[in-house]
Scaffold this active site. Structure first.
Site, PDB file in Angstrom:
ATOM      1  N   TYR A   1      69.102 -40.210  50.803  1.00  0.00           N
ATOM      2  CA  TYR A   1      69.785 -39.096  50.164  1.00  0.00           C
ATOM      3  C   TYR A   1      69.837 -37.898  51.108  1.00  0.00           C
ATOM      4  O   TYR A   1      68.861 -37.593  51.795  1.00  0.00           O
ATOM      5  CB  TYR A   1      69.050 -38.688  48.876  1.00  0.00           C
ATOM      6  N   HIS A  54      70.643 -34.111  37.153  1.00  0.00           N
ATOM      7  CA  HIS A  54      70.193 -34.888  38.317  1.00  0.00           C
ATOM      8  C   HIS A  54      68.747 -35.363  38.193  1.00  0.00           C
ATOM      9  O   HIS A  54      68.248 -36.052  39.088  1.00  0.00           O
ATOM     10  CB  HIS A  54      70.343 -34.066  39.606  1.00  0.00           C
ATOM     11  N   ARG A  61      82.446 -36.084  49.033  1.00  0.00           N
ATOM     12  CA  ARG A  61      81.327 -36.942  49.448  1.00  0.00           C
ATOM     13  C   ARG A  61      81.510 -38.313  48.807  1.00  0.00           C
ATOM     14  O   ARG A  61      82.223 -38.433  47.797  1.00  0.00           O
ATOM     15  CB  ARG A  61      79.978 -36.337  49.065  1.00  0.00           C
ATOM     16  N   ASN A  96      79.520 -41.464  46.989  1.00  0.00           N
ATOM     17  CA  ASN A  96      78.295 -41.958  46.390  1.00  0.00           C
ATOM     18  C   ASN A  96      78.476 -43.460  46.220  1.00  0.00           C
ATOM     19  O   ASN A  96      79.611 -43.927  46.129  1.00  0.00           O
ATOM     20  CB  ASN A  96      78.085 -41.293  45.027  1.00  0.00           C
ATOM     21  N   GLU A 108      82.095 -44.197  44.894  1.00  0.00           N
ATOM     22  CA  GLU A 108      82.752 -43.075  44.224  1.00  0.00           C
ATOM     23  C   GLU A 108      83.205 -42.074  45.281  1.00  0.00           C
ATOM     24  O   GLU A 108      82.384 -41.543  46.030  1.00  0.00           O
ATOM     25  CB  GLU A 108      81.770 -42.362  43.290  1.00  0.00           C
ATOM     26  N   TYR A 166      66.343 -47.458  41.152  1.00  0.00           N
ATOM     27  CA  TYR A 166      67.204 -46.499  40.445  1.00  0.00           C
ATOM     28  C   TYR A 166      68.624 -47.041  40.320  1.00  0.00           C
ATOM     29  O   TYR A 166      69.275 -46.905  39.283  1.00  0.00           O
ATOM     30  CB  TYR A 166      67.203 -45.155  41.188  1.00  0.00           C
ATOM     31  N   LYS A 167      69.104 -47.700  41.377  1.00  0.00           N
ATOM     32  CA  LYS A 167      70.469 -48.215  41.355  1.00  0.00           C
ATOM     33  C   LYS A 167      70.572 -49.542  40.584  1.00  0.00           C
ATOM     34  O   LYS A 167      71.667 -50.092  40.444  1.00  0.00           O
ATOM     35  CB  LYS A 167      70.979 -48.421  42.796  1.00  0.00           C
TER      36      LYS A 167
HETATM   37  C1  HEM Z   1      78.785 -30.553  40.425  1.00  0.00           C
HETATM   38  C2  HEM Z   1      78.933 -31.701  40.990  1.00  0.00           C
HETATM   39  C3  HEM Z   1      78.048 -32.875  40.659  1.00  0.00           C
HETATM   40  C4  HEM Z   1      77.891 -33.513  39.480  1.00  0.00           C
HETATM   41  C5  HEM Z   1      78.582 -33.192  38.162  1.00  0.00           C
HETATM   42  C6  HEM Z   1      76.937 -34.573  39.680  1.00  0.00           C
HETATM   43  C7  HEM Z   1      76.502 -35.443  38.708  1.00  0.00           C
HETATM   44  C8  HEM Z   1      75.644 -36.495  38.906  1.00  0.00           C
HETATM   45  C9  HEM Z   1      75.200 -37.407  37.884  1.00  0.00           C
HETATM   46  C10 HEM Z   1      75.577 -37.296  36.413  1.00  0.00           C
HETATM   47  C11 HEM Z   1      74.400 -38.329  38.459  1.00  0.00           C
HETATM   48  C12 HEM Z   1      73.731 -39.503  37.752  1.00  0.00           C
HETATM   49  C13 HEM Z   1      72.316 -39.136  37.321  1.00  0.00           C
HETATM   50  C14 HEM Z   1      71.744 -40.169  36.360  1.00  0.00           C
HETATM   51  O1  HEM Z   1      71.228 -41.212  36.822  1.00  0.00           O
HETATM   52  O2  HEM Z   1      71.842 -39.947  35.150  1.00  0.00           O
HETATM   53  C15 HEM Z   1      74.336 -38.010  39.852  1.00  0.00           C
HETATM   54  C16 HEM Z   1      73.648 -38.736  40.787  1.00  0.00           C
HETATM   55  C17 HEM Z   1      73.479 -38.322  42.081  1.00  0.00           C
HETATM   56  N1  HEM Z   1      73.982 -37.150  42.651  1.00  0.00           N
HETATM   57 FE1  HEM Z   1      75.196 -35.803  41.807  1.00  0.00          FE
HETATM   58  N2  HEM Z   1      76.547 -34.565  40.982  1.00  0.00           N
HETATM   59  C18 HEM Z   1      77.213 -33.544  41.619  1.00  0.00           C
HETATM   60  C19 HEM Z   1      77.121 -33.190  42.926  1.00  0.00           C
HETATM   61  C20 HEM Z   1      76.302 -33.807  43.830  1.00  0.00           C
HETATM   62  C21 HEM Z   1      76.221 -33.449  45.219  1.00  0.00           C
HETATM   63  C22 HEM Z   1      77.056 -32.387  45.937  1.00  0.00           C
HETATM   64  C23 HEM Z   1      75.295 -34.253  45.770  1.00  0.00           C
HETATM   65  C24 HEM Z   1      74.896 -34.201  47.215  1.00  0.00           C
HETATM   66  C25 HEM Z   1      73.783 -34.684  47.700  1.00  0.00           C
HETATM   67  C26 HEM Z   1      74.791 -35.139  44.715  1.00  0.00           C
HETATM   68  C27 HEM Z   1      73.857 -36.129  44.861  1.00  0.00           C
HETATM   69  C28 HEM Z   1      73.578 -37.115  43.945  1.00  0.00           C
HETATM   70  C29 HEM Z   1      72.768 -38.294  44.235  1.00  0.00           C
HETATM   71  C30 HEM Z   1      72.115 -38.632  45.566  1.00  0.00           C
HETATM   72  C31 HEM Z   1      72.736 -39.063  43.084  1.00  0.00           C
HETATM   73  C32 HEM Z   1      72.071 -40.434  42.906  1.00  0.00           C
HETATM   74  C33 HEM Z   1      73.139 -41.481  43.141  1.00  0.00           C
HETATM   75  C34 HEM Z   1      72.661 -42.899  43.410  1.00  0.00           C
HETATM   76  O3  HEM Z   1      71.698 -43.109  44.141  1.00  0.00           O
HETATM   77  O4  HEM Z   1      73.341 -43.852  42.928  1.00  0.00           O
HETATM   78  N3  HEM Z   1      75.425 -34.832  43.557  1.00  0.00           N
HETATM   79  N4  HEM Z   1      75.098 -36.895  40.099  1.00  0.00           N
END
Ligand code: HEM
Length: 325
Positions: free
Chosen positions: A34, A184, A214, A216, A256, A307-308
């Site tokens: 991350y 988050h 970005r 994901n 994504e 987690y994934k």
């Molecule tokens: C405002 C914008 C964003 C929204 C609405 C958002 C929303 C979310 C949501 C809902 C999750 C899933 C959490 C769960 O498991 O319930 C998530 C995961 C995550 N987000 Fe964001 N996020 C945003 C921006 C970002 C940004 C800019 C980063 C940059 C590092 C980030 C990093 C991550 C990471 C690393 C995960 C875990 C994903 C994975 O490993 O599959 N997010 N985000």
């Protein structure tokens, strides 16, 4: 809204580039951790119309019909910002894809034509009673992206509206109203490491006209876009069907393409998500990508794999690539 979807004849309007030539492969290195992997968005556009347009719009509309409250949620105080998002998107549709979409403006009386779907809607801009759905819910039915509205107020970021038909196992119904830190919180080692805080500060400083993007990623068994937590009982168990014979067809890399836009009028943020799926067998058409993906998975820490949701079949993926060598 008038509609007579002549899909098959319209499909040919969208350039049929093979998936492997346009897939947003998310890895720049053989290892993934991350980080704030956001980069400046060039060109600064929200939309990407792909050959999957018709299937995905069909699925979106089915979901919105059958499980509306799982796929759409909004606070009433988000309506003005919804119009702002609506205007941004509809203008972009008509400007960038003039063969597909058309917009006629006579004062506040607007007519939107979607040539791909043979649909036409006349409405009064700013009057949500003149549309069949709320503005975010309406415009999301014409594009492949999921749309999340984040408001910035009281020194924090809040999830205040969203049309989310293709969630990677998270729920707009559950998350509505949460702060950035709260939504988050399930991500392991994201908040604890201080990264979440740094990303939040970065988002709060975002400027209008300077969007970010970005990637994901996760994995999904079978090409299922609508992996809602609310239907986990239907798709979650599919990983137990994986064998060495079928893994290449069943397991899909899910990427994504996320984009972030500051909204100048409301000072909120639009977070758009375009989800792409490719099977491991299809990914093999690009050797470099397949090799890199194999290494990323071998190197992935268990907390991230867990987690994934891929911990139970991570070794099966490694065995699949070994059998190819
Ligand atoms: C405002 C914008 C964003 C929204 C609405 C958002 C929303 C979310 C949501 C809902 C999750 C899933 C959490 C769960 O498991 O319930 C998530 C995961 C995550 N987000 Fe964001 N996020 C945003 C921006 C970002 C940004 C800019 C980063 C940059 C590092 C980030 C990093 C991550 C990471 C690393 C995960 C875990 C994903 C994975 O490993 O599959 N997010 N985000």
């Amino acid at each position: 809204m008038k509609s007579s979807v002549g899909v098959s004849s319209k499909q040919s309007l969208i350039k049929a580039t093979p998936l492997i030539n346009r897939f947003p492969f998310p890895f720049n290195e053989d290892s993934y951790r991350y980080s704030n992997n956001s980069r400046s968005l060039e060109p600064p556009v929200i939309l990407d119309i792909t050959p999957e347009y018709f299937d995905e719009i069909h699925l979106k509309r089915q979901l919105l019909q059958n499980r509306h409250d799982h796929a759409y949620q909004a606070f009433s105080h988000s309506l003005e910002a919804q119009w702002e998002i609506f205007e941004m998107i509809i203008n972009e549709m008509a400007t960038i894809y003039p063969d597909f979409f058309h917009l006629i403006k006579e004062g506040n009386s607007w007519t939107f034509i979607n040539h791909l779907l043979n649909e036409k809607q006349t409405f009064t801009f700013g009057d949500h009673d003149s549309l069949p759905y709320e503005p975010l819910d309406f415009i999301g039915r014409h594009i492949q992206e999921d749309l999340i509205y984040i408001s910035q107020r009281d020194g924090d970021l809040y999830m205040d509206a969203g049309q989310l038909c293709f969630p990677a196992n998270w729920s707009i119904a559950f998350n509505l109203g949460m702060t950035y830190t709260e939504f988050h919180s399930p991500v392991p080692q994201f908040s604890d490491s201080g990264l979440a805080e740094r990303v939040r500060n970065f988002l709060m400083r975002m400027e209008a006209g300077k969007p970010w993007t970005r990637y994901n990623w996760t994995l999904t068994v079978e090409p299922i876009l609508d992996t809602f937590p609310e239907t986990y009982d239907q798709w979650g168990k599919k990983k137990y069907n994986i064998t060495q014979e079928n893994i290449g067809q069943l397991v899909h890399l899910r990427v994504e393409d996320q984009r972030l836009f500051r909204l100048p009028r409301s000072n909120g943020i639009l977070f758009s998500i375009h989800t792409h799926l490719i099977s491991l067998d299809e990914l093999n058409a690009n050797d470099e990508w397949a090799n890199r993906f194999d290494k990323v998975i071998q190197d992935l820490p268990d907390y991230m794999a867990d987690y994934k949701g891929i911990l139970s079949y991570k070794d099966e993926i490694t065995a699949y690539y070994q059998s190819k060598k």
